[in-house]
Design an enzyme around this catalytic site. Structure first.
Site, PDB file in Angstrom:
ATOM      1  N   ASN A   7       0.884  -1.169   0.000  1.00 43.27           N
ATOM      2  CA  ASN A   7       0.000   0.000   0.000  1.00 43.27           C
ATOM      3  C   ASN A   7       0.920   1.217   0.000  1.00 43.27           C
ATOM      4  OD1 ASN A   7      -1.804   2.033   0.438  1.00 43.27           O
ATOM      5  ND2 ASN A   7      -2.744   1.129   2.255  1.00 43.27           N
ATOM      6  N   ARG A  92      -2.653  -2.213  -3.311  1.00 40.92           N
ATOM      7  CA  ARG A  92      -3.909  -1.510  -3.029  1.00 40.92           C
ATOM      8  C   ARG A  92      -3.914  -0.244  -3.886  1.00 40.92           C
ATOM      9  NH1 ARG A  92      -4.856   3.455   0.448  1.00 40.92           N
ATOM     10  NH2 ARG A  92      -7.056   3.706   0.035  1.00 40.92           N
ATOM     11  N   HIS A 181     -13.529   1.742   0.372  1.00 44.22           N
ATOM     12  CA  HIS A 181     -13.553   0.590   1.295  1.00 44.22           C
ATOM     13  C   HIS A 181     -14.183  -0.639   0.633  1.00 44.22           C
ATOM     14  CE1 HIS A 181     -13.859   3.508   4.976  1.00 44.22           C
ATOM     15  NE2 HIS A 181     -12.606   3.139   4.832  1.00 44.22           N
ATOM     16  N   ARG A 242     -13.206  13.515   9.597  1.00 47.46           N
ATOM     17  CA  ARG A 242     -13.931  13.998   8.406  1.00 47.46           C
ATOM     18  C   ARG A 242     -15.384  14.268   8.766  1.00 47.46           C
ATOM     19  NH1 ARG A 242     -12.159   9.023   4.684  1.00 47.46           N
ATOM     20  NH2 ARG A 242     -10.338   8.727   5.990  1.00 47.46           N
ATOM     21  N   GLU A 386      -8.186  -6.168   4.923  1.00 43.05           N
ATOM     22  CA  GLU A 386      -8.049  -5.703   3.540  1.00 43.05           C
ATOM     23  C   GLU A 386      -6.809  -6.278   2.853  1.00 43.05           C
ATOM     24  OE1 GLU A 386      -9.911  -1.492   3.137  1.00 43.05           O
ATOM     25  OE2 GLU A 386      -9.473  -1.774   5.251  1.00 43.05           O
TER      26      GLU A 386
END
Ligand code: AMP
Length: 400
Positions: A7, A92, A181, A242, A386
């Site tokens: 990633n 990713r 996601h 956020r 993930e």
């Protein structure tokens, strides 16, 4: 067979080496940081719990990848003897735009399309490309796979993904809802169906990925039909820092009053809002739960708002799918916060959810059911992974 999962961020490389087989196992993982700065660093850990940390200049991603490979093959803290033992690499990738509906083997055409999506994810996609180029340079004969955060949501109908903006903006700039996601939503839905012995193609599922970033997805008969994140990962439920959904007029008002530039506003909605902004305590759910237990009113308000907003999405997605068979809680908060689950899932009997408050208590980091045996709608906590999804997709694409 070993698969390396990467990633790559603009100044970092997160990695895991997984031994794939019937029971995949993480053999080593780590992080290179501060790439391109004066002094970079690597933190590495293997499955024997040996740790290695070093500070050294990491001028670019190729140097960073070489550092990772040297750590993996080191005779003391490494886990493989030679680089030949790495059979494939999975990356990713944050944004696949409208090009990718599933994971793909990387070739020149794929690279061009990921490049084309850089506008949509300017912080992420260019960094992923640097990681792919570096791998091609260092291990040219090893196949590489791209796994996209967005691809699972490409099944959304236009009525879900279009914004009420002039259509020409979609045509010109591809402004629409993409969702993120995706690997996690897909993984937990499939895992829950495996556990229950259900066919995902027959079921209506709402997956709540509640972590520092959070999104909720409506999965109808195996396809994502709506998801709460949109053009960017700012839309949707309230998150650690956020905003989630916000009246655009309020943002314009704040920008004017506080004399914010576009870049100030971007940083504001991403880094200064959410649970951290409302509570002025922390973005971390554990800190907020502790403050609430100690009687802090603002922490209570923050937790109430958080649960309220998640509840609203669950109700709206049940409406979108004309029902729901299973609700899944995952991510750091969904898997571990008994308190959040209780706030969200209590008083949902209108929907056929009978929440098992006793079972919910002290349930952390496990795959389990938290609805009563006579609940019409099942509710489960499912642990997400993930990196494992990326490794599994990589094996499937490279070895069939
Ligand atoms: P993630 O981004 O998926 O790693 O999730 C991070 C979030 O999970 C943070 O807000 C943490 O506070 C929250 N979290 C992790 N463990 C717990 C826990 N035991 N109880 C409540 N929240 C937790």
């Amino acid at each position: 067979m070993n698969v390396l999962v990467l990633n790559c961020g603009s100044s970092s490389i997160k990695y895991q080496l997984l031994e794939m087989g019937e029971n995949p196992e993480v053999r080593a993982k780590g992080l290179v940081e501060r790439i391109g700065l004066k002094m970079g660093c690597l933190a590495h850990k293997n499955n024997r719990n040996d740790r290695y940390e070093t500070e050294t200049e990491v001028t670019n991603h190729t140097v960073g990848i070489k550092l990772v490979l040297a750590a993996l093959t080191n005779k003391d803290y490494g886990v493989i003897e030679s680089l030949d033992e790495i059979k494939a690499v999975g990356h990713r990738v944050a944004h696949g735009g409208e090009y990718f509906t599933e994971s793909v083997l990387i070739n020149d055409d794929v690279i061009d399309k990921i490049k084309d999506c850089c506008d949509l994810a300017p912080l992420h996609n260019p960094a992923h490309l640097l990681g792919m180029y570096a791998m091609q340079e260092v291990l040219p004969s090893v196949p590489q796979v791209a796994v996209f955060d967005t691809s699972f949501h490409q099944s959304m109908p236009a009525s879900s993904y279009m914004y009420p903006l002039p259509y020409s903006l979609y045509e010109q700039y591809k402004i629409r809802r993409y969702g993120f996601h995706g690997t996690s939503h897909r993984f937990v839905a499939e895992k829950a169906c495996d556990i229950l012995g259900w066919d995902i193609k027959d079921k209506k599922i709402i997956t709540c990925h509640l972590g520092n970033g959070a999104s909720i997805t409506a999965i109808k008969y195996g396809d994502s039909v709506d998801t709460s994140m949109g053009f960017t990962p700012v839309e949707g439920v309230m998150m650690g820092t956020r905003t989630g959904d916000l009246d655009l007029g309020a943002l314009l008002f704040i920008m004017e009053k506080e004399k914010m530039s576009v870049s100030d506003a971007n940083s504001f909605i991403n880094k200064k809002c959410g649970t951290a902004g409302v509570s002025e305590i922390s973005s971390d759910m554990r800190d907020l739960e502790l403050a609430d237990a100690n009687g802090d009113e603002r922490a209570k308000l923050t937790l109430d708002m958080y649960a309220h907003r998640v509840k609203k999405y669950i109700g709206s997605y049940a409406a979108v799918m004309n029902g729901v068979d299973l609700i899944i809680m995952t991510g750091g908060i969904g898997e571990n916060s008994c308190d959040t689950r209780k706030r969200v899932l209590s008083d949902m009997n209108y929907l056929g959810v009978e929440f098992d408050a006793v079972k919910n208590t002290d349930l952390r980091g496990q795959d389990d059911t938290i609805s009563t045996s006579d609940s019409k709608v099942k509710v489960m906590t499912i642990t997400t992974d993930e990196e494992l999804v990326i490794a599994l997709d990589t094996v499937k694409l490279v070895f069939g």
